[in-house]
Write a protein that holds these residues in place. Sequence first.
Motif, PDB file in Angstrom:
ATOM      1  N   SER A 147      19.027  68.976  52.162  1.00 49.42           N
ATOM      2  CA  SER A 147      19.523  68.958  51.093  1.00 49.42           C
ATOM      3  C   SER A 147      20.765  68.227  50.514  1.00 49.42           C
ATOM      4  O   SER A 147      20.889  67.281  49.723  1.00 49.42           O
ATOM      5  CB  SER A 147      19.601  70.446  50.383  1.00 49.42           C
ATOM      6  N   GLU A 148      22.097  68.611  51.267  1.00 52.31           N
ATOM      7  CA  GLU A 148      23.121  67.878  51.089  1.00 52.31           C
ATOM      8  C   GLU A 148      23.122  66.300  51.447  1.00 52.31           C
ATOM      9  O   GLU A 148      23.825  65.453  50.918  1.00 52.31           O
ATOM     10  CB  GLU A 148      24.094  68.716  51.793  1.00 52.31           C
ATOM     11  N   LEU A 149      22.514  66.117  52.600  1.00 49.95           N
ATOM     12  CA  LEU A 149      22.410  64.757  52.971  1.00 49.95           C
ATOM     13  C   LEU A 149      21.529  63.831  51.982  1.00 49.95           C
ATOM     14  O   LEU A 149      22.022  62.775  51.671  1.00 49.95           O
ATOM     15  CB  LEU A 149      21.632  64.625  54.389  1.00 49.95           C
ATOM     16  N   ARG A 150      20.440  64.433  51.363  1.00 47.84           N
ATOM     17  CA  ARG A 150      19.593  63.630  50.403  1.00 47.84           C
ATOM     18  C   ARG A 150      20.506  63.736  48.901  1.00 47.84           C
ATOM     19  O   ARG A 150      20.544  62.435  48.539  1.00 47.84           O
ATOM     20  CB  ARG A 150      18.536  64.362  50.265  1.00 47.84           C
ATOM     21  N   ARG A 151      21.158  64.831  48.788  1.00 47.30           N
ATOM     22  CA  ARG A 151      22.188  64.470  47.549  1.00 47.30           C
ATOM     23  C   ARG A 151      23.009  63.369  47.759  1.00 47.30           C
ATOM     24  O   ARG A 151      23.363  62.607  46.864  1.00 47.30           O
ATOM     25  CB  ARG A 151      22.847  65.823  47.547  1.00 47.30           C
ATOM     26  N   SER A 152      23.776  63.375  48.993  1.00 44.28           N
ATOM     27  CA  SER A 152      24.909  62.311  49.177  1.00 44.28           C
ATOM     28  C   SER A 152      24.034  60.895  49.239  1.00 44.28           C
ATOM     29  O   SER A 152      24.830  59.674  48.621  1.00 44.28           O
ATOM     30  CB  SER A 152      25.523  62.581  50.571  1.00 44.28           C
ATOM     31  N   GLN A 153      22.755  60.710  49.636  1.00 37.56           N
ATOM     32  CA  GLN A 153      22.216  59.494  49.479  1.00 37.56           C
ATOM     33  C   GLN A 153      21.879  59.039  48.081  1.00 37.56           C
ATOM     34  O   GLN A 153      21.915  57.980  47.690  1.00 37.56           O
ATOM     35  CB  GLN A 153      20.950  59.566  50.478  1.00 37.56           C
ATOM     36  N   ARG A 154      21.617  60.093  47.339  1.00 42.11           N
ATOM     37  CA  ARG A 154      21.038  60.073  46.013  1.00 42.11           C
ATOM     38  C   ARG A 154      22.439  59.532  45.337  1.00 42.11           C
ATOM     39  O   ARG A 154      22.412  58.522  44.310  1.00 42.11           O
ATOM     40  CB  ARG A 154      20.498  61.180  45.311  1.00 42.11           C
ATOM     41  N   VAL A 155      23.643  59.923  45.460  1.00 44.18           N
ATOM     42  CA  VAL A 155      24.884  59.582  44.974  1.00 44.18           C
ATOM     43  C   VAL A 155      25.198  58.215  45.352  1.00 44.18           C
ATOM     44  O   VAL A 155      25.575  57.376  44.383  1.00 44.18           O
ATOM     45  CB  VAL A 155      26.062  60.820  45.195  1.00 44.18           C
ATOM     46  N   VAL A 156      25.041  57.830  46.541  1.00 47.84           N
ATOM     47  CA  VAL A 156      25.304  56.719  47.238  1.00 47.84           C
ATOM     48  C   VAL A 156      24.312  55.414  46.269  1.00 47.84           C
ATOM     49  O   VAL A 156      24.638  54.528  45.941  1.00 47.84           O
ATOM     50  CB  VAL A 156      25.034  56.326  48.523  1.00 47.84           C
ATOM     51  N   ARG A 157      23.085  56.036  46.386  1.00 47.79           N
ATOM     52  CA  ARG A 157      22.200  54.996  45.435  1.00 47.79           C
ATOM     53  C   ARG A 157      22.447  54.913  44.075  1.00 47.79           C
ATOM     54  O   ARG A 157      22.696  53.892  43.436  1.00 47.79           O
ATOM     55  CB  ARG A 157      20.657  55.712  45.717  1.00 47.79           C
ATOM     56  N   GLU A 158      22.681  55.987  43.224  1.00 47.11           N
ATOM     57  CA  GLU A 158      22.977  55.719  41.830  1.00 47.11           C
ATOM     58  C   GLU A 158      24.390  55.009  41.755  1.00 47.11           C
ATOM     59  O   GLU A 158      24.553  54.486  40.793  1.00 47.11           O
ATOM     60  CB  GLU A 158      23.202  57.524  41.417  1.00 47.11           C
ATOM     61  N   SER A 159      25.426  55.246  42.461  1.00 48.54           N
ATOM     62  CA  SER A 159      26.678  54.785  42.814  1.00 48.54           C
ATOM     63  C   SER A 159      26.568  53.148  42.626  1.00 48.54           C
ATOM     64  O   SER A 159      27.130  52.320  42.076  1.00 48.54           O
ATOM     65  CB  SER A 159      27.567  55.026  43.660  1.00 48.54           C
ATOM     66  N   ARG A 160      25.719  52.875  43.787  1.00 49.22           N
ATOM     67  CA  ARG A 160      25.130  51.354  44.001  1.00 49.22           C
ATOM     68  C   ARG A 160      24.614  50.881  42.860  1.00 49.22           C
ATOM     69  O   ARG A 160      25.062  49.735  42.316  1.00 49.22           O
ATOM     70  CB  ARG A 160      24.411  51.230  45.259  1.00 49.22           C
ATOM     71  N   ASP A 161      23.757  51.366  42.260  1.00 51.61           N
ATOM     72  CA  ASP A 161      23.034  50.990  41.092  1.00 51.61           C
ATOM     73  C   ASP A 161      23.873  50.703  39.909  1.00 51.61           C
ATOM     74  O   ASP A 161      23.945  49.870  39.093  1.00 51.61           O
ATOM     75  CB  ASP A 161      21.749  51.820  40.704  1.00 51.61           C
ATOM     76  N   SER A 162      24.993  51.725  39.814  1.00 54.61           N
ATOM     77  CA  SER A 162      25.871  51.741  38.682  1.00 54.61           C
ATOM     78  C   SER A 162      26.768  50.465  38.892  1.00 54.61           C
ATOM     79  O   SER A 162      27.162  49.630  37.857  1.00 54.61           O
ATOM     80  CB  SER A 162      26.559  53.136  38.487  1.00 54.61           C
ATOM     81  N   LEU A 163      27.229  50.140  40.286  1.00 54.44           N
ATOM     82  CA  LEU A 163      28.001  49.241  40.477  1.00 54.44           C
ATOM     83  C   LEU A 163      27.309  47.989  40.266  1.00 54.44           C
ATOM     84  O   LEU A 163      28.167  46.899  39.667  1.00 54.44           O
ATOM     85  CB  LEU A 163      28.515  49.025  42.006  1.00 54.44           C
ATOM     86  N   GLN A 164      25.958  47.789  40.678  1.00 50.74           N
ATOM     87  CA  GLN A 164      25.437  46.260  40.439  1.00 50.74           C
ATOM     88  C   GLN A 164      25.150  46.075  38.903  1.00 50.74           C
ATOM     89  O   GLN A 164      25.210  44.931  38.536  1.00 50.74           O
ATOM     90  CB  GLN A 164      23.828  46.518  40.998  1.00 50.74           C
ATOM     91  N   ARG A 165      24.781  47.559  37.817  1.00 46.04           N
ATOM     92  CA  ARG A 165      24.681  47.274  36.542  1.00 46.04           C
ATOM     93  C   ARG A 165      26.199  46.720  36.059  1.00 46.04           C
ATOM     94  O   ARG A 165      26.162  45.697  35.206  1.00 46.04           O
ATOM     95  CB  ARG A 165      24.388  48.361  36.019  1.00 46.04           C
ATOM     96  N   HIS A 166      27.043  47.370  36.569  1.00 44.91           N
ATOM     97  CA  HIS A 166      28.447  46.943  36.260  1.00 44.91           C
ATOM     98  C   HIS A 166      28.839  45.468  36.299  1.00 44.91           C
ATOM     99  O   HIS A 166      29.240  44.625  35.591  1.00 44.91           O
ATOM    100  CB  HIS A 166      29.611  47.603  36.741  1.00 44.91           C
ATOM    101  N   ARG A 167      28.235  44.999  37.582  1.00 46.10           N
ATOM    102  CA  ARG A 167      28.439  43.378  37.800  1.00 46.10           C
ATOM    103  C   ARG A 167      27.731  42.552  37.063  1.00 46.10           C
ATOM    104  O   ARG A 167      27.818  41.591  36.631  1.00 46.10           O
ATOM    105  CB  ARG A 167      28.050  43.235  39.437  1.00 46.10           C
ATOM    106  N   ASP A 168      26.480  43.007  37.015  1.00 43.10           N
ATOM    107  CA  ASP A 168      25.564  42.302  35.830  1.00 43.10           C
ATOM    108  C   ASP A 168      25.992  41.990  34.532  1.00 43.10           C
ATOM    109  O   ASP A 168      25.904  40.851  33.985  1.00 43.10           O
ATOM    110  CB  ASP A 168      24.123  43.126  35.893  1.00 43.10           C
ATOM    111  N   ILE A 169      26.662  43.130  34.298  1.00 47.43           N
ATOM    112  CA  ILE A 169      27.026  43.009  32.482  1.00 47.43           C
ATOM    113  C   ILE A 169      28.378  42.055  32.722  1.00 47.43           C
ATOM    114  O   ILE A 169      28.546  41.240  31.732  1.00 47.43           O
ATOM    115  CB  ILE A 169      27.733  44.540  32.172  1.00 47.43           C
ATOM    116  N   ALA A 170      29.259  42.333  33.787  1.00 47.68           N
ATOM    117  CA  ALA A 170      30.368  41.456  34.089  1.00 47.68           C
ATOM    118  C   ALA A 170      29.995  39.836  33.904  1.00 47.68           C
ATOM    119  O   ALA A 170      30.502  39.132  33.326  1.00 47.68           O
ATOM    120  CB  ALA A 170      31.019  41.682  35.203  1.00 47.68           C
TER     121      ALA A 170
END
Length: 472
Positions: free
Chosen positions: A208-231
């Motif tokens: 559970s915690e491992l998948r949660r961490s992977q989900r956070v990484v995925r969401e953070s990566r997607d957020s970073l990519q959206r931030h870069r796309d917007i920039a």
Amino acid sequence: MPSHVFADHAAAQPPERGTVDALISQTRRLRGEVDAVRRDAVADHADPEGRWQRALCDLAVHQLNDLDDHLAQLRDGPPRAGGEPAAPAVPKPTASHRGSLLSRVGSAEWNLLTDEASWSAELYDILGRDPAAPPLPLDEFPSLVHPDDQPLLTAMVTDCLVDGKPIDGEFRVLRPDGRWRQVHMMGEPVLATDGSTASMWAVLRDVSELRRSQRVVRESRDSLQRHRDIAQTEHRLALELQEAVLPPWRGSLRLPHGGPARLDLAGRYLPSSTSALIGGDWYDAMELPEGHALLSVGDLTGHGVTVTSGMAMLLGALRGMAVTGAQPDQIMGWLNQLLDATVQPALGSAVYCRYDPATRLLTWAQAGHPAPLLFRDGTGRMLTPPHGVLLGATSGAKYEQAEEQLRPGDLLLLHTDGLVPRRDRDTATGLLLSLASRLAGARTAEDCVRTVVEEFGEEPREDDACLLAVRI
């Protein structure tokens, strides 16, 4: 609990304890180093890149914790079944140990001949069940699983028992305390001597915690990519807007109403090396009624599409005001009122020069901006600036204007702050004036711009800059 091996294979010998201990020490040392990186990672929740970096560190720590605990289990031997006394060689887990990831890896075996089941104490802990309660038979185990995941578990068990396929899959289980846990199950059939399936064993791991961490990484990566796309989108829009506004010309600007007189003009925009966003700097030249010429540079504070669009608005207003024949001091006052009345407050600096080619008279005003530099006969000087505060700094500001009589062969340099990187205004002016002898040998305004850019254009600059060269 039967050995977790196929009946037709000999039991593997456990690894030497010292070898596993060395691996555990290396894992713990690496985990400490990663944890130090995690503590040093950017903790600003508003920064997408910082969130992504920290999430990756958290995931790495979780995985190293898993590795550490798996190696500890390998060293200490097989887990005991529920209700079975601990082997003397295995120390009893402490409360802190039971709260670690070690308590999230359990095992089970279901005997198909006797319909008996045995669970390790760790599996009871994962499922949140009373260790005194009997383990569930294989046909009742799916009752603990989320309804959406029950078909997956049934298919894996059927393939294992009928076709001898290994089990490898994840599903959600509901604990008595109401919490859902993500469980990864791996197992194999245990064959009898006649080749039939006698039992099935499985190792179940709470991920559970491992998948949660992977989900956070995925969401953070997607957020970073959206931030870069917007920039990137904002940068492209600002660049297109800037290119549409700044003059595209190189070479002479001819003034047909001024007879044979002409101005040799060249301009250059120099972007910041520390920001991907376009700033609000501009340079401009335009023929006015009666053969006069508009010469201007300026800077609106900030970066991005909003600032670039504000710069375009300000420059358009300046051109419109200039064609009315208004004097430079009056135009500066109007621009100040315009910025003061905008919905989004902004500050700007500017120089506006009105040049009469018939008399070679330059009339100019400035608003908190570096004064033009005049180069003549191999020497240079800064024009004495008339009074003028930053645009948008105060309501009802009054501006003064000055006049300068120019001669054939004179060179004017109009520029914005930041042309000479990392220098205060006085030092920057001195360095530009030191180029007088080199500029005297330049044949065209474009050569003058090239000389300045060669001298200062390669240095890292913290802000955008514009340069306009005017040869009389």
